[in-house]
Design an enzyme around this catalytic site. Sequence first.
Site, short mmCIF file in Angstrom:
data_model
loop_
_atom_site.label_atom_id
_atom_site.label_comp_id
_atom_site.label_asym_id
_atom_site.label_seq_id
_atom_site.Cartn_x
_atom_site.Cartn_y
_atom_site.Cartn_z
CE LYS A 23 -1.62 1.62 4.07
NZ LYS A 23 -1.26 3.02 4.36
CG ASN A 24 2.38 2.58 3.49
OD1 ASN A 24 1.22 2.90 3.24
ND2 ASN A 24 2.78 2.33 4.72
NE ARG A 95 -1.72 12.03 7.31
CZ ARG A 95 -1.30 13.28 7.40
NH1 ARG A 95 -2.15 14.25 7.59
NH2 ARG A 95 -0.03 13.57 7.27
CB CYS A 119 -5.20 10.30 11.50
SG CYS A 119 -3.51 9.82 11.63
NE ARG A 124 0.23 10.40 9.52
CZ ARG A 124 -0.18 9.33 8.81
NH1 ARG A 124 -1.34 8.80 9.05
NH2 ARG A 124 0.58 8.84 7.85
N PRO A 125 1.73 16.74 10.67
CG PRO A 125 3.47 17.95 11.64
CD PRO A 125 2.61 16.75 11.85
CB ILE A 126 2.29 18.55 5.20
CG1 ILE A 126 1.45 19.84 5.12
CG2 ILE A 126 1.39 17.32 5.25
CD1 ILE A 126 0.72 19.98 3.78
CG ASP A 127 6.56 20.68 9.59
OD1 ASP A 127 5.93 19.61 9.60
OD2 ASP A 127 7.60 20.84 10.24
CG LEU A 128 9.59 18.04 7.93
CD1 LEU A 128 10.05 16.64 8.35
CD2 LEU A 128 10.68 19.07 8.23
CG ASP A 308 3.37 1.60 9.35
OD1 ASP A 308 3.60 1.81 8.15
OD2 ASP A 308 3.07 2.50 10.16
NE ARG A 400 -6.77 4.24 5.49
CZ ARG A 400 -5.80 4.72 6.28
NH1 ARG A 400 -5.99 4.81 7.57
NH2 ARG A 400 -4.65 5.11 5.79
#
Length: 423
Positions: A23-24, A95, A119, A124-128, A308, A400
Amino acid sequence: MASYIINGPAKNFGGSVRISGSKNSALPIMSAAMLCPEKNVLYNLPRLSDTEAMAEIMASLGCGIERREDGAVEISADIKKPRRKCGYALFSRLRASVLIMAPLLARFGKAKIPMPGGCKIGARPIDLHLKGFSAMGAKIRQGHGFVDASAPGGLVGCRIYLDFPSVGATENLMTAACLAEGSTTILNAANEPEICDLADFLIGMGAKITGAGGDTITVEGVEELHGCSHKIIPDRIEAGTFLIFAAGLGAALKVEKTEPRHLKPLIAKLGEMGLDCEAGADFIELHPSGRPKAVDIKTMPYPGFPTDLQAQAMALLATGEGSGMVVETIFENRFTHIPELCRMGAGIKTEGNAAFINGVRHLSGAEVRATDLRAGAALVAAALKAGGKSVIHNIEHIERGYESFTEKLRSLGADIERVEDNV
Ligand code: EPZ
């Protein structure tokens, strides 16, 4: 909403199971296929609600996506101009929708997407991601729940240091850099196997990438990319999850079509628990073993123990011999499975990001709720070995990330049924 009814313990559990595509790996590769208008063909792409959601997002942008009779998925992103704004309802389902920024920004110079929500497992920020795009010359604006990145003149390669080896940020920036002007170097990059698989796919499209799998990735931008075909790597987390199911039951299991070298940390830990695990070329075989001995586990970026598999490993330790400790260093709130496991009789206490597990001989079936994908898998691990009936609610989380989950479990001897909750 739906639930699983599982009657345990699964006394005759065992046999062999074929592992599906990752999946990933599938999600970033699907998104990266939008870097070029030509057709891309993806093999071993798992049928999951997450890959379906990604396909819906891409279709909403004008991509053609269809699964052929032979199971391969064809993606044609022959889009002149994608829709300017991506809908919140669709994007917030996933996500990984943040990965769409790379092809939109790199190819069309504009990416306006809903800020992905947090979640259960953390903010789970996306600053990077945004720091990297900004360093490549994109103008970033945020407001009204959207992030709007624009680079009308195209992205420009540069050196980017990631404060944390973020998998998603590495994927987004490596993908965008393929069409940037000049060279991009990503320092402190994530080196998960899914990064290497994405790099292999991009190179198949004509990208010039070196260093994927290490902590420094270099991308020489090119003018354009072309279509290619690619086989998605096996899902190491699915393989590890099934091995943990069997380990908790002392059962023999062979996971086939997998990549043992991606699971070295789990194989090592199962060995420390006194379990007999043999790795072949494309399979891992767990031989019948007794009660696992307690061990300590600390989640780390690859090649450390994967976050995970943390919840599933904790379910295994819950009936282990002795006391073990699990430290979660990647996400700030990835212990939501613990209260549910305790409802089944587990003896687990937490202190910050550390959990202390006193192994018990038996768990008992109970009504529990999946709070996220891997927490749900941990509850299945517990229910398979618990005495009596368990009902696991909100199993949409589990579906999922695990293809044909109940079919695979039933083929291994589990007594599991999927039922719709009467609301
Ligand atoms: C990917 O998520 C996986 N998802 C996750 O798998 C996995 O747990 C995670 O990598 C870590 O291995 C997919 O690949 C679709 P990160 P991602 O960016 O990319 C912080 C599953 O169960 N961070 O490596 O979102 C972040 O908050 C899922 O299959 C920032 O602070 O993970 C977290 O604490 C769950 N700023 C840490 O880094 C950023 O800009 C790791 O996140 C990005 C991340």
